[in-house]
Write a protein that holds these residues in place. Structure first.
Motif, PDB file in Angstrom:
ATOM      1  N   ALA A  14      -6.585  -8.016   2.147  1.00 55.64           N
ATOM      2  CA  ALA A  14      -5.196  -8.027   1.682  1.00 55.64           C
ATOM      3  C   ALA A  14      -4.679  -6.596   1.525  1.00 55.64           C
ATOM      4  CB  ALA A  14      -5.078  -8.792   0.368  1.00 55.64           C
ATOM      5  N   ALA A  15      -5.503  -5.714   0.983  1.00 51.54           N
ATOM      6  CA  ALA A  15      -5.108  -4.317   0.819  1.00 51.54           C
ATOM      7  C   ALA A  15      -4.881  -3.656   2.179  1.00 51.54           C
ATOM      8  CB  ALA A  15      -6.172  -3.557   0.027  1.00 51.54           C
ATOM      9  N   GLU A  16      -5.723  -3.964   3.152  1.00 51.38           N
ATOM     10  CA  GLU A  16      -5.568  -3.418   4.496  1.00 51.38           C
ATOM     11  C   GLU A  16      -4.264  -3.917   5.132  1.00 51.38           C
ATOM     12  OE1 GLU A  16      -7.864  -3.354   8.809  1.00 51.38           O
ATOM     13  OE2 GLU A  16      -8.908  -4.108   7.041  1.00 51.38           O
ATOM     14  N   LEU A  17      -3.942  -5.176   4.937  1.00 51.51           N
ATOM     15  CA  LEU A  17      -2.705  -5.736   5.469  1.00 51.51           C
ATOM     16  C   LEU A  17      -1.493  -5.045   4.863  1.00 51.51           C
ATOM     17  CD1 LEU A  17      -1.151  -7.803   7.158  1.00 51.51           C
ATOM     18  CD2 LEU A  17      -1.414  -9.420   5.267  1.00 51.51           C
ATOM     19  N   VAL A  18      -1.529  -4.802   3.570  1.00 45.77           N
ATOM     20  CA  VAL A  18      -0.418  -4.122   2.897  1.00 45.77           C
ATOM     21  C   VAL A  18      -0.220  -2.728   3.492  1.00 45.77           C
ATOM     22  CG1 VAL A  18       0.320  -3.097   0.703  1.00 45.77           C
ATOM     23  CG2 VAL A  18      -0.544  -5.428   0.747  1.00 45.77           C
ATOM     24  N   GLU A  19      -1.305  -1.991   3.708  1.00 48.66           N
ATOM     25  CA  GLU A  19      -1.207  -0.651   4.283  1.00 48.66           C
ATOM     26  C   GLU A  19      -0.658  -0.703   5.705  1.00 48.66           C
ATOM     27  OE1 GLU A  19      -1.510   2.317   2.740  1.00 48.66           O
ATOM     28  OE2 GLU A  19      -1.662   1.026   0.987  1.00 48.66           O
ATOM     29  N   THR A  20      -1.064  -1.694   6.476  1.00 51.48           N
ATOM     30  CA  THR A  20      -0.564  -1.853   7.836  1.00 51.48           C
ATOM     31  C   THR A  20       0.935  -2.130   7.826  1.00 51.48           C
ATOM     32  OG1 THR A  20      -2.692  -2.688   8.607  1.00 51.48           O
ATOM     33  CG2 THR A  20      -0.780  -3.213   9.954  1.00 51.48           C
ATOM     34  N   LEU A  21       1.362  -3.012   6.952  1.00 44.80           N
ATOM     35  CA  LEU A  21       2.788  -3.345   6.858  1.00 44.80           C
ATOM     36  C   LEU A  21       3.612  -2.144   6.399  1.00 44.80           C
ATOM     37  CD1 LEU A  21       2.558  -6.945   5.381  1.00 44.80           C
ATOM     38  CD2 LEU A  21       3.104  -6.285   7.737  1.00 44.80           C
ATOM     39  N   LYS A  22       3.067  -1.339   5.491  1.00 45.93           N
ATOM     40  CA  LYS A  22       3.763  -0.122   5.065  1.00 45.93           C
ATOM     41  C   LYS A  22       3.958   0.820   6.243  1.00 45.93           C
ATOM     42  CE  LYS A  22       2.191   0.302   0.265  1.00 45.93           C
ATOM     43  NZ  LYS A  22       1.369   1.173  -0.609  1.00 45.93           N
ATOM     44  N   GLY A  23       2.923   0.974   7.063  1.00 44.94           N
ATOM     45  CA  GLY A  23       3.018   1.843   8.228  1.00 44.94           C
ATOM     46  C   GLY A  23       4.051   1.356   9.221  1.00 44.94           C
ATOM     47  N   ILE A  24       4.086   0.068   9.447  1.00 46.29           N
ATOM     48  CA  ILE A  24       5.084  -0.513  10.348  1.00 46.29           C
ATOM     49  C   ILE A  24       6.488  -0.279   9.802  1.00 46.29           C
ATOM     50  CG2 ILE A  24       5.995  -2.692  11.256  1.00 46.29           C
ATOM     51  CD1 ILE A  24       3.038  -3.633  11.420  1.00 46.29           C
ATOM     52  N   LYS A  25       6.652  -0.477   8.514  1.00 44.11           N
ATOM     53  CA  LYS A  25       7.965  -0.277   7.888  1.00 44.11           C
ATOM     54  C   LYS A  25       8.407   1.177   8.019  1.00 44.11           C
ATOM     55  CE  LYS A  25      10.516  -0.876   3.604  1.00 44.11           C
ATOM     56  NZ  LYS A  25      10.472  -1.204   2.187  1.00 44.11           N
ATOM     57  N   ARG A  26       7.492   2.124   7.785  1.00 43.07           N
ATOM     58  CA  ARG A  26       7.829   3.540   7.938  1.00 43.07           C
ATOM     59  C   ARG A  26       8.232   3.850   9.376  1.00 43.07           C
ATOM     60  NH1 ARG A  26       3.383   4.417   4.550  1.00 43.07           N
ATOM     61  NH2 ARG A  26       2.055   4.741   6.369  1.00 43.07           N
ATOM     62  N   GLY A  27       7.487   3.313  10.325  1.00 38.49           N
ATOM     63  CA  GLY A  27       7.797   3.540  11.732  1.00 38.49           C
ATOM     64  C   GLY A  27       9.157   2.998  12.120  1.00 38.49           C
ATOM     65  N   LEU A  28       9.470   1.809  11.644  1.00 37.96           N
ATOM     66  CA  LEU A  28      10.774   1.217  11.940  1.00 37.96           C
ATOM     67  C   LEU A  28      11.910   2.021  11.320  1.00 37.96           C
ATOM     68  CD1 LEU A  28       9.948  -2.580  11.536  1.00 37.96           C
ATOM     69  CD2 LEU A  28      10.433  -1.355  13.674  1.00 37.96           C
ATOM     70  N   GLU A  29      11.697   2.512  10.102  1.00 37.11           N
ATOM     71  CA  GLU A  29      12.718   3.329   9.445  1.00 37.11           C
ATOM     72  C   GLU A  29      12.942   4.626  10.214  1.00 37.11           C
ATOM     73  OE1 GLU A  29      11.298   3.715   5.447  1.00 37.11           O
ATOM     74  OE2 GLU A  29      11.941   1.696   4.890  1.00 37.11           O
ATOM     75  N   GLN A  30      11.859   5.254  10.670  1.00 34.88           N
ATOM     76  CA  GLN A  30      11.989   6.487  11.455  1.00 34.88           C
ATOM     77  C   GLN A  30      12.706   6.216  12.766  1.00 34.88           C
ATOM     78  OE1 GLN A  30       8.005   7.939  11.844  1.00 34.88           O
ATOM     79  NE2 GLN A  30       7.999   8.898   9.835  1.00 34.88           N
ATOM     80  N   MET A  31      12.395   5.098  13.384  1.00 34.92           N
ATOM     81  CA  MET A  31      13.025   4.746  14.645  1.00 34.92           C
ATOM     82  C   MET A  31      14.534   4.575  14.447  1.00 34.92           C
ATOM     83  SD  MET A  31      12.130   1.580  17.166  1.00 34.92           S
ATOM     84  CE  MET A  31      12.949   0.355  16.154  1.00 34.92           C
ATOM     85  N   LYS A  32      14.926   3.905  13.369  1.00 34.27           N
ATOM     86  CA  LYS A  32      16.342   3.689  13.092  1.00 34.27           C
ATOM     87  C   LYS A  32      17.066   5.010  12.837  1.00 34.27           C
ATOM     88  CE  LYS A  32      15.923  -0.942  11.140  1.00 34.27           C
ATOM     89  NZ  LYS A  32      15.976  -1.730   9.908  1.00 34.27           N
TER      90      LYS A  32
END
Length: 56
Positions: A14-32
């Motif tokens: 669960a902790a690994e999934l949370v970290e993965t989702l945070k990374g995806i969110k950061r990437g999407l924000e940077q892309m925007k």
């Protein structure tokens, strides 16, 4: 606190999934914001398919 191995493994996953989702969110924000590195997906796939066509 004592925890069985199976519960502990679920917690780690669960902790690994949370970290993965945070990374995806950061990437999407940077892309925007236009801060992403690289090229547009359309350009990438066009180049990729061209390379694959040339390999045959």
């Amino acid at each position: 606190m004592v925890q069985d191995a199976e519960s502990y493994q679920e917690l780690l996953e669960a902790a690994e999934l949370v970290e993965t989702l945070k990374g995806i969110k950061r990437g999407l924000e940077q892309m925007k914001q236009g801060k992403g590195k690289g090229k547009k997906a359309d350009d990438f796939f066009t180049e990729l398919f061209d390379k694959l066509d040339n390999c045959q």
